[in-house]
Design a protein around this motif. Structure first.
Motif, PDB file in Angstrom:
ATOM      1  N   UNK A  87       0.831  -1.202   0.000  1.00 41.30           N
ATOM      2  CA  UNK A  87       0.000   0.000   0.000  1.00 41.30           C
ATOM      3  C   UNK A  87       0.870   1.259   0.000  1.00 41.30           C
ATOM      4  N   UNK A  88       2.037   1.195   0.644  1.00 40.85           N
ATOM      5  CA  UNK A  88       2.970   2.320   0.592  1.00 40.85           C
ATOM      6  C   UNK A  88       3.489   2.555  -0.816  1.00 40.85           C
ATOM      7  N   UNK A  89       3.762   1.474  -1.539  1.00 38.69           N
ATOM      8  CA  UNK A  89       4.198   1.606  -2.929  1.00 38.69           C
ATOM      9  C   UNK A  89       3.104   2.243  -3.775  1.00 38.69           C
ATOM     10  N   UNK A  90       1.857   1.852  -3.545  1.00 36.83           N
ATOM     11  CA  UNK A  90       0.744   2.440  -4.297  1.00 36.83           C
ATOM     12  C   UNK A  90       0.609   3.934  -4.003  1.00 36.83           C
ATOM     13  N   UNK A  91       0.714   4.304  -2.745  1.00 40.38           N
ATOM     14  CA  UNK A  91       0.594   5.726  -2.377  1.00 40.38           C
ATOM     15  C   UNK A  91       1.727   6.554  -2.994  1.00 40.38           C
ATOM     16  N   UNK A  92       2.950   6.063  -2.864  1.00 37.04           N
ATOM     17  CA  UNK A  92       4.080   6.799  -3.427  1.00 37.04           C
ATOM     18  C   UNK A  92       3.985   6.877  -4.954  1.00 37.04           C
ATOM     19  N   UNK A  93       3.632   5.773  -5.589  1.00 39.92           N
ATOM     20  CA  UNK A  93       3.500   5.767  -7.046  1.00 39.92           C
ATOM     21  C   UNK A  93       2.427   6.726  -7.526  1.00 39.92           C
ATOM     22  N   UNK A  94       1.295   6.756  -6.823  1.00 38.59           N
ATOM     23  CA  UNK A  94       0.227   7.685  -7.195  1.00 38.59           C
ATOM     24  C   UNK A  94       0.673   9.129  -6.991  1.00 38.59           C
ATOM     25  N   UNK A  95       1.420   9.388  -5.947  1.00 40.33           N
ATOM     26  CA  UNK A  95       1.925  10.742  -5.705  1.00 40.33           C
ATOM     27  C   UNK A  95       2.886  11.194  -6.784  1.00 40.33           C
ATOM     28  N   UNK A  96       3.826  10.326  -7.164  1.00 38.92           N
ATOM     29  CA  UNK A  96       4.769  10.654  -8.236  1.00 38.92           C
ATOM     30  C   UNK A  96       4.028  10.921  -9.548  1.00 38.92           C
ATOM     31  N   UNK A  97       3.036  10.060  -9.827  1.00 43.72           N
ATOM     32  CA  UNK A  97       2.294  10.227 -11.075  1.00 43.72           C
ATOM     33  C   UNK A  97       1.470  11.505 -11.060  1.00 43.72           C
ATOM     34  N   UNK A  98       0.867  11.848  -9.917  1.00 49.22           N
ATOM     35  CA  UNK A  98       0.087  13.081  -9.831  1.00 49.22           C
ATOM     36  C   UNK A  98       0.981  14.299 -10.039  1.00 49.22           C
ATOM     37  N   UNK A  99       2.158  14.288  -9.432  1.00 46.15           N
ATOM     38  CA  UNK A  99       3.111  15.386  -9.589  1.00 46.15           C
ATOM     39  C   UNK A  99       3.518  15.531 -11.056  1.00 46.15           C
ATOM     40  N   UNK A 100       3.911  14.429 -11.657  1.00 45.35           N
ATOM     41  CA  UNK A 100       4.351  14.469 -13.052  1.00 45.35           C
ATOM     42  C   UNK A 100       3.251  14.889 -13.999  1.00 45.35           C
ATOM     43  N   UNK A 101       2.052  14.363 -13.794  1.00 46.12           N
ATOM     44  CA  UNK A 101       0.925  14.703 -14.659  1.00 46.12           C
ATOM     45  C   UNK A 101       0.553  16.172 -14.520  1.00 46.12           C
ATOM     46  N   UNK A 102       0.474  16.662 -13.277  1.00 46.92           N
ATOM     47  CA  UNK A 102       0.132  18.072 -13.057  1.00 46.92           C
ATOM     48  C   UNK A 102       1.172  18.988 -13.686  1.00 46.92           C
ATOM     49  N   UNK A 103       2.426  18.652 -13.555  1.00 48.57           N
ATOM     50  CA  UNK A 103       3.481  19.472 -14.146  1.00 48.57           C
ATOM     51  C   UNK A 103       3.433  19.483 -15.661  1.00 48.57           C
ATOM     52  N   UNK A 104       3.217  18.309 -16.252  1.00 47.70           N
ATOM     53  CA  UNK A 104       3.140  18.243 -17.714  1.00 47.70           C
ATOM     54  C   UNK A 104       1.918  18.989 -18.229  1.00 47.70           C
ATOM     55  N   UNK A 105       0.804  18.897 -17.511  1.00 44.10           N
ATOM     56  CA  UNK A 105      -0.385  19.651 -17.905  1.00 44.10           C
ATOM     57  C   UNK A 105      -0.139  21.156 -17.813  1.00 44.10           C
ATOM     58  N   UNK A 106       0.519  21.596 -16.755  1.00 44.59           N
ATOM     59  CA  UNK A 106       0.823  23.021 -16.602  1.00 44.59           C
ATOM     60  C   UNK A 106       1.735  23.501 -17.721  1.00 44.59           C
ATOM     61  N   UNK A 107       2.737  22.700 -18.074  1.00 41.76           N
ATOM     62  CA  UNK A 107       3.621  23.083 -19.182  1.00 41.76           C
ATOM     63  C   UNK A 107       2.854  23.158 -20.500  1.00 41.76           C
ATOM     64  N   UNK A 108       1.974  22.201 -20.724  1.00 41.12           N
ATOM     65  CA  UNK A 108       1.195  22.180 -21.957  1.00 41.12           C
ATOM     66  C   UNK A 108       0.269  23.383 -22.032  1.00 41.12           C
ATOM     67  N   UNK A 109      -0.429  23.683 -20.956  1.00 39.54           N
ATOM     68  CA  UNK A 109      -1.340  24.833 -20.937  1.00 39.54           C
ATOM     69  C   UNK A 109      -0.568  26.129 -21.142  1.00 39.54           C
ATOM     70  N   UNK A 110       0.574  26.258 -20.489  1.00 39.07           N
ATOM     71  CA  UNK A 110       1.398  27.457 -20.649  1.00 39.07           C
ATOM     72  C   UNK A 110       1.872  27.610 -22.086  1.00 39.07           C
ATOM     73  N   UNK A 111       2.289  26.529 -22.665  1.00 39.48           N
ATOM     74  CA  UNK A 111       2.780  26.591 -24.051  1.00 39.48           C
ATOM     75  C   UNK A 111       1.670  26.911 -25.017  1.00 39.48           C
ATOM     76  N   UNK A 112       0.484  26.308 -24.817  1.00 35.03           N
ATOM     77  CA  UNK A 112      -0.646  26.570 -25.704  1.00 35.03           C
ATOM     78  C   UNK A 112      -1.155  28.005 -25.562  1.00 35.03           C
ATOM     79  N   UNK A 113      -1.149  28.522 -24.334  1.00 39.16           N
ATOM     80  CA  UNK A 113      -1.634  29.882 -24.124  1.00 39.16           C
ATOM     81  C   UNK A 113      -0.699  30.921 -24.759  1.00 39.16           C
ATOM     82  N   UNK A 114       0.569  30.610 -24.860  1.00 49.26           N
ATOM     83  CA  UNK A 114       1.517  31.533 -25.504  1.00 49.26           C
ATOM     84  C   UNK A 114       1.420  31.478 -27.028  1.00 49.26           C
ATOM     85  N   UNK A 115       0.968  30.358 -27.559  1.00 48.54           N
ATOM     86  CA  UNK A 115       0.844  30.223 -29.013  1.00 48.54           C
ATOM     87  C   UNK A 115      -0.429  30.889 -29.520  1.00 48.54           C
ATOM     88  N   UNK A 116      -1.466  30.872 -28.714  1.00 55.59           N
ATOM     89  CA  UNK A 116      -2.764  31.407 -29.152  1.00 55.59           C
ATOM     90  C   UNK A 116      -2.690  32.925 -29.235  1.00 55.59           C
TER      91      UNK A 116
END
Length: 118
Positions: A87-116
């Motif tokens: 269960x600790x592995x699941x919690x840590x893995x979900x946390x890493x994935x949430x961090x990575x996903x949120x960061x990639x989404x923020x980068x994508x939104x920032x990049x798209x907003x600058x292109x528009x």
């Protein structure tokens, strides 16, 4: 944004995302019979290799000087410990994935907003 900085930011979020996947896979692969990390003793007091069975004792801390176990677990205790680890592995893995996903989404939104054009 400069190309080098973009690459660093991408790696900053992509690596935790991938590590989260690896951590989740480790948690998913740890099902089954409890595995004793140390010396496994059967009901007869003899060492038994292989998967742990009910009635066996697992020596999780073993003193090579005196040849005695300094910490033991029963089958149920070892199973519970491995479930907690999983269960600790699941919690840590979900946390890493949430961090990575949120960061990639923020980068994508920032990049798209600058292109528009606005």
């Amino acid at each position: 944004m400069r190309r080098e900085l973009r690459g660093v930011l991408l790696a900053l979020f992509l690596l935790p995302l991938l590590w989260g996947l690896v951590t989740l896979a480790r948690g998913a692969s740890s099902y089954g019979a409890p595995e004793c990390p140390g010396l496994q003793l059967g009901e007869d007091g003899e060492s038994h290799p292989g998967p742990m069975r009910r009635g066996y004792t697992c020596a999780v801390s073993y003193s090579t000087e005196g040849g005695r176990s300094t910490g033991t677990r029963t089958y149920d205790q070892q199973k519970y410990a491995q479930e907690q680890d999983r269960s600790g592995l699941y919690r840590r893995g979900a946390g890493y994935m949430a961090y990575g996903t949120a960061g990639l989404l923020a980068l994508t939104v920032t990049r798209l907003s600058r292109r528009t054009p606005g």
